[in-house]
Design a protein around this motif. Sequence first.
Motif, PDB file in Angstrom:
ATOM      1  N   ASP A  33       8.115   3.939  -5.526  1.00  0.00           N
ATOM      2  CA  ASP A  33       7.405   2.696  -5.203  1.00  0.00           C
ATOM      3  C   ASP A  33       5.907   2.928  -5.318  1.00  0.00           C
ATOM      4  N   ILE A  34       5.270   2.075  -6.127  1.00  0.00           N
ATOM      5  CA  ILE A  34       3.817   2.187  -6.318  1.00  0.00           C
ATOM      6  C   ILE A  34       3.152   0.943  -5.741  1.00  0.00           C
ATOM      7  N   VAL A  35       2.113   1.173  -4.971  1.00  0.00           N
ATOM      8  CA  VAL A  35       1.365   0.024  -4.462  1.00  0.00           C
ATOM      9  C   VAL A  35      -0.072   0.130  -4.947  1.00  0.00           C
ATOM     10  N   THR A  36      -0.628  -1.003  -5.377  1.00  0.00           N
ATOM     11  CA  THR A  36      -2.005  -1.015  -5.874  1.00  0.00           C
ATOM     12  C   THR A  36      -2.744  -2.183  -5.230  1.00  0.00           C
ATOM     13  N   LEU A  37      -4.069  -2.154  -5.310  1.00  0.00           N
ATOM     14  CA  LEU A  37      -4.790  -3.328  -4.821  1.00  0.00           C
ATOM     15  C   LEU A  37      -4.940  -4.284  -5.993  1.00  0.00           C
ATOM     16  N   GLY A  38      -4.597  -5.528  -5.794  1.00  0.00           N
ATOM     17  CA  GLY A  38      -4.594  -6.501  -6.896  1.00  0.00           C
ATOM     18  C   GLY A  38      -3.181  -6.656  -7.424  1.00  0.00           C
ATOM     19  N   SER A  39      -3.071  -7.020  -8.707  1.00  0.00           N
ATOM     20  CA  SER A  39      -1.747  -7.342  -9.245  1.00  0.00           C
ATOM     21  C   SER A  39      -0.935  -6.087  -9.616  1.00  0.00           C
ATOM     22  N   GLY A  83       1.585  -5.298  -5.622  1.00  0.00           N
ATOM     23  CA  GLY A  83       0.213  -5.358  -5.117  1.00  0.00           C
ATOM     24  C   GLY A  83       0.272  -5.271  -3.600  1.00  0.00           C
ATOM     25  N   ALA A  84      -0.693  -4.565  -2.993  1.00  0.00           N
ATOM     26  CA  ALA A  84      -0.675  -4.431  -1.526  1.00  0.00           C
ATOM     27  C   ALA A  84      -0.616  -5.819  -0.902  1.00  0.00           C
ATOM     28  N   ARG A  85       0.202  -5.982   0.125  1.00  0.00           N
ATOM     29  CA  ARG A  85       0.423  -7.313   0.675  1.00  0.00           C
ATOM     30  C   ARG A  85       0.569  -7.326   2.189  1.00  0.00           C
ATOM     31  N   LYS A  86       0.344  -8.522   2.678  1.00  0.00           N
ATOM     32  CA  LYS A  86       0.493  -8.807   4.095  1.00  0.00           C
ATOM     33  C   LYS A  86       1.692  -9.730   4.186  1.00  0.00           C
ATOM     34  N   ASP A 100      -2.012 -11.540  -0.377  1.00  0.00           N
ATOM     35  CA  ASP A 100      -2.615 -10.270  -0.807  1.00  0.00           C
ATOM     36  C   ASP A 100      -3.194  -9.565   0.416  1.00  0.00           C
ATOM     37  N   GLY A 101      -3.192  -8.247   0.369  1.00  0.00           N
ATOM     38  CA  GLY A 101      -3.726  -7.532   1.530  1.00  0.00           C
ATOM     39  C   GLY A 101      -4.271  -6.177   1.141  1.00  0.00           C
TER      40      GLY A 101
END
Length: 404
Positions: A33-39, A83-86, A100-101
């Motif tokens: 699992d990869i998380v990034t800021l943005g899309s 994308g990092a999220r709330k 988005d978060g």
Amino acid sequence: LIGEVADEMNRPCFVIGGYVRDIFLDRPSKDIDIVTLGSGIELAEAVTTKLGKRAHLSTFRNFGTAQVKYSDQKENIEIEFVGARKESYSHDSRKPIVEDGSLQDDQNRRDFTINALALCLNKEHWGMLVDPFDGMNDLKKGIIRTPLDPDITFSDDPLRMMRAIRFATQLNFHIEKETFAAIERNRKRIEIISKERIIDELGKIIRSDIPSRGFILLDDCKLLPIIFPEVAALKGTETIEGRGHKDNFYHSLAVLDNVALRSRNEWLRWAALLHDIGKPRTKRYDSRLGWTFHNHNFIGEKMIPGIFRKMKLPLNEKMKYVQKLVGLHMRPIVLAEEVVTDSAVRRLLFDAGDDIDDLMFLCESDITSKNREKVKRFRDNFELVRTKLREIEEKDSIRNMKLP
Ligand code: CTP
């Protein structure tokens, strides 16, 4: 490579969740699992281009996620990008409302501290661990704990109660006291979870090294009577005139662990767990005979399929196989309590076909059985009858034979 692509796009990027946990536990894991800021989708597209034709991209725009499958001669991997999220939840659904978060928001929405660990993939901080909830310490000590208030974590997504117990069983971890108390408090919320997902988790418990652990935890937090009342009903002993009978719940778990020690066959494990289902209901005390368990046909043939219907299990071939084993397992025990006759053995053989070796294995795993001698005699008789039956089979079509 993922880090390089993220650097080119000037994006912070982390590997997160189960993959990181499993690195530190030295467990094999192939879902990344990869998380990034943005899309997440944009990053996945760029990574797919870089990987070339061995990579296959699927995007899920509604969820803002993308999956890249990569395979070569050496490995088959699946990489999930988001994308990092709330997230926030409404009361009656597991579907979150997503915004988005930041990385921290994304870690807050995770189920357990050990599943919220993140490792940075950008060159500048490559390998840096981001662990806001002291998950590493929990990993070392073997603790399952929610990052936030457990009542919120479990109420948001009640499947996590099953996941807590499943991880505790698989990893031989301990569920932290407050987290465990919250499972008991929120247990009724499990009703919004589909049976298929619950069975998925039960499957992971039963495939563990010592599956009894999971069922004992499920019983302790009172989830068991909700998700699998037939197994919960196995519990309890009674003593009349000084004669008790064994607790069928703990007995079934002992048989299950015993089978698990010797076989990875999942369906055999299910059969071990379920072999006494319905027995307490038919239990009665006879002043001459002591404890008796009558009405076995009802248990073996009618009630078991009923249970599977109720659980909405997909009635695929394997499940039919389990039903068969479960039904059949009761018969030799019943037979062993009575007299082992050739016709009874023949009836059993007729039904069992090729499953008979598994069936025998199950009987032998029932170490607390008082009837081991009789089961052994049964096995010997069985071999004799098998030979006889082959002779009959040659003469006329066995399929049309009336059962005695
Ligand atoms: N996750 C979560 N709540 C869930 C399911 C998943 O918070 N109900 C998060 C966790 O951070 C988890 C990650 O999503 O680590 C990936 O989930 P999944 O692939 O289902 O589980 P893993 O933790 O990877 O473990 P396993 O592969 O054994 O199921």
